[in-house]
Design an enzyme around this catalytic site. Structure first.
Site, PDB file in Angstrom:
ATOM      1  N   ARG A 102       0.887  -1.176   0.000  1.00  0.00           N
ATOM      2  CA  ARG A 102       0.000   0.000   0.000  1.00  0.00           C
ATOM      3  C   ARG A 102       0.914   1.211   0.000  1.00  0.00           C
ATOM      4  O   ARG A 102       1.733   1.377   0.908  1.00  0.00           O
ATOM      5  CB  ARG A 102      -0.923   0.014   1.226  1.00  0.00           C
ATOM      6  CG  ARG A 102      -1.657   1.330   1.385  1.00  0.00           C
ATOM      7  CD  ARG A 102      -2.729   1.314   2.443  1.00  0.00           C
ATOM      8  NE  ARG A 102      -3.888   0.557   2.008  1.00  0.00           N
ATOM      9  CZ  ARG A 102      -5.091   0.637   2.554  1.00  0.00           C
ATOM     10  NH1 ARG A 102      -5.302   1.452   3.578  1.00  0.00           N
ATOM     11  NH2 ARG A 102      -6.098  -0.093   2.098  1.00  0.00           N
ATOM     12  N   GLN A 132     -10.318  -4.070  -3.021  1.00  0.00           N
ATOM     13  CA  GLN A 132     -11.626  -3.661  -2.527  1.00  0.00           C
ATOM     14  C   GLN A 132     -12.730  -4.018  -3.526  1.00  0.00           C
ATOM     15  O   GLN A 132     -13.813  -4.455  -3.147  1.00  0.00           O
ATOM     16  CB  GLN A 132     -11.626  -2.151  -2.262  1.00  0.00           C
ATOM     17  CG  GLN A 132     -12.943  -1.642  -1.717  1.00  0.00           C
ATOM     18  CD  GLN A 132     -13.244  -2.151  -0.325  1.00  0.00           C
ATOM     19  OE1 GLN A 132     -12.433  -2.008   0.574  1.00  0.00           O
ATOM     20  NE2 GLN A 132     -14.420  -2.736  -0.132  1.00  0.00           N
TER      21      GLN A 132
HETATM   22  N1  NVA Z   1     -10.140   6.649  -1.104  1.00  0.00           N
HETATM   23  C1  NVA Z   1      -9.700   6.215   0.206  1.00  0.00           C
HETATM   24  C2  NVA Z   1      -9.881   4.739   0.351  1.00  0.00           C
HETATM   25  C3  NVA Z   1      -9.483   4.187   1.691  1.00  0.00           C
HETATM   26  C4  NVA Z   1      -9.683   2.703   1.780  1.00  0.00           C
HETATM   27  C5  NVA Z   1      -8.248   6.620   0.423  1.00  0.00           C
HETATM   28  O1  NVA Z   1      -7.438   6.476  -0.502  1.00  0.00           O
HETATM   29  O2  NVA Z   1      -7.925   7.088   1.504  1.00  0.00           O
HETATM   30  N1   CP Z   2     -11.300  -0.254   2.654  1.00  0.00           N
HETATM   31  C1   CP Z   2     -10.016  -0.335   3.070  1.00  0.00           C
HETATM   32  O1   CP Z   2      -9.100  -0.617   2.302  1.00  0.00           O
HETATM   33  O2   CP Z   2      -9.833  -0.107   4.393  1.00  0.00           O
HETATM   34  P1   CP Z   2      -8.446   0.081   5.143  1.00  0.00           P
HETATM   35  O3   CP Z   2      -7.882   1.414   4.738  1.00  0.00           O
HETATM   36  O4   CP Z   2      -8.823   0.031   6.592  1.00  0.00           O
HETATM   37  O5   CP Z   2      -7.521  -1.035   4.750  1.00  0.00           O
END
Ligand code: NVA
Ligand code: CP
Length: 298
Positions: A102, A132
């Protein structure tokens, strides 16, 4: 060896089989049946941004399958002291069986993957969040059957989730109506590629009319926190509330990848109401990612 960097890494047949397996794994899990499909396997998990669901679902998936997962943050690895991501990929991929990353920019993910000898999974970038979408489509299918030909309304920011919904619209052949404020559109090249599957409007009710699924995400994603006040003003008419849900089909589902901000992108009555499937959607991260890991590690 395959990576999973965007949904376009899967063919329609592969995606369909993977989601069927996800539902099968869910049934087995709920019946208390565990299989040791990941015995002896190790997943490295690099999180350069916060996470609850992604981290826990991958870690639990590996543990339940008899394997293990290593959580690595920049704070306590050499990544935080400037070791190049390319060197990190070369080293880790000689020690583990798969890596989830990530990170900030999607380019950083593709650079990392280009140096890895083992499958790399996108755990979210600024552009895409494909894990997701596996859970979202699984959840939709379990309630409504095939997404093919159905109408999905995306209300809010044209962000990483919205971009991934565009990929999903093509892969699963549904119609995606996007309602976002001016200046917050998804990636233009994606809109152009998916023109047959996408309608871009400004009014949330126009997007939601007759929809089988209404979905949204935060107004300020990770990395955009400093824009929160400006975004709150820009998105004030883009809340999913009872008025928006009232124009969708009566049996329409509401989804949100979470974390959610009640009173901003969604009202409490919708996210905590009878059409919301957000908890099941979150649970399906576990099952869909087990199916993904099985496929990548096979
Ligand atoms: N659009 C959000 C998704 C989090 C799971 C972000 O990138 O913070
Ligand atoms: N939806 C999702 O990816 O949640 P987190 O940021 O908690 O991993």
């Amino acid at each position: 060896m395959r990576h999973f960097l965007t949904l376009t890494d899967l063919t329609h047949t592969e995606a369909t089989q993977l989601l069927a397996r996800a539902t099968e794994l869910k049934t087995l899990y709920r019946a208390g049946i565990r299989n040791e499909c990941f015995r002896g396997k190790v997943l490295a998990m690099i999180f350069e941004k916060s996470s609850t669901r992604t981290r826990v679902s991958f870690e639990a998936a590996m543990a339940q399958g008899g394997g293990s997962a290593l959580f690595l943050s920049p704070n306590d690895t050499q990544l935080g002291r400037g070791e190049p991501i390319t060197d990190t990929a070369r080293v880790l991929s000689r020690m583990v069986d798969a890596i989830i990353l990530r990170t900030t920019t999607h380019d950083r993910l593709t650079t990392f993957a280009s140096c890895s000898q083992v499958p790399v999974i996108n755990g979210l970038t600024d552009r895409f969040h494909p894990c997701q979408l596996l859970a979202d489509v699984q959840t939709f299918q379990e309630h409504c059957g095939s997404p093919q030909g159905k109408i999905v309304a995306w209300i809010g920011d044209g962000n990483n989730m919205c971009n991934t919904y565009i990929h999903a619209a093509r892969l699963f052949d549904f119609q995606l109506r996007i309602a976002c404020p001016t200046g917050y559109e998804p990636l233009p090249e994606l809109l152009a590629e998916a023109a047959n599957h996408i309608t871009l409007v400004r009014d949330p009710r126009e997007a939601a009319r007759g929809a089988h699924l209404v979905t949204t995400d935060v107004w300020a994603s990770m990395g955009h926190e400093s824009e929160h006040a400006a975004r709150k003003a820009a998105f004030k008419d883009h809340q999913v509330n009872a008025a928006v849900m009232s124009v969708a089909t009566p049996e329409a589902l509401f989804m949100h990848c979470l974390p959610a901000h009640r009173g901003e992108e969604v009202s409490a009555e919708v996210i905590d109401g009878p059409q919301s499937v957000v908890w099941e959607q979150a649970e399906n991260r576990l099952h869909a990612q087990k199916a993904l890991l099985e496929w990548l590690l096979r």
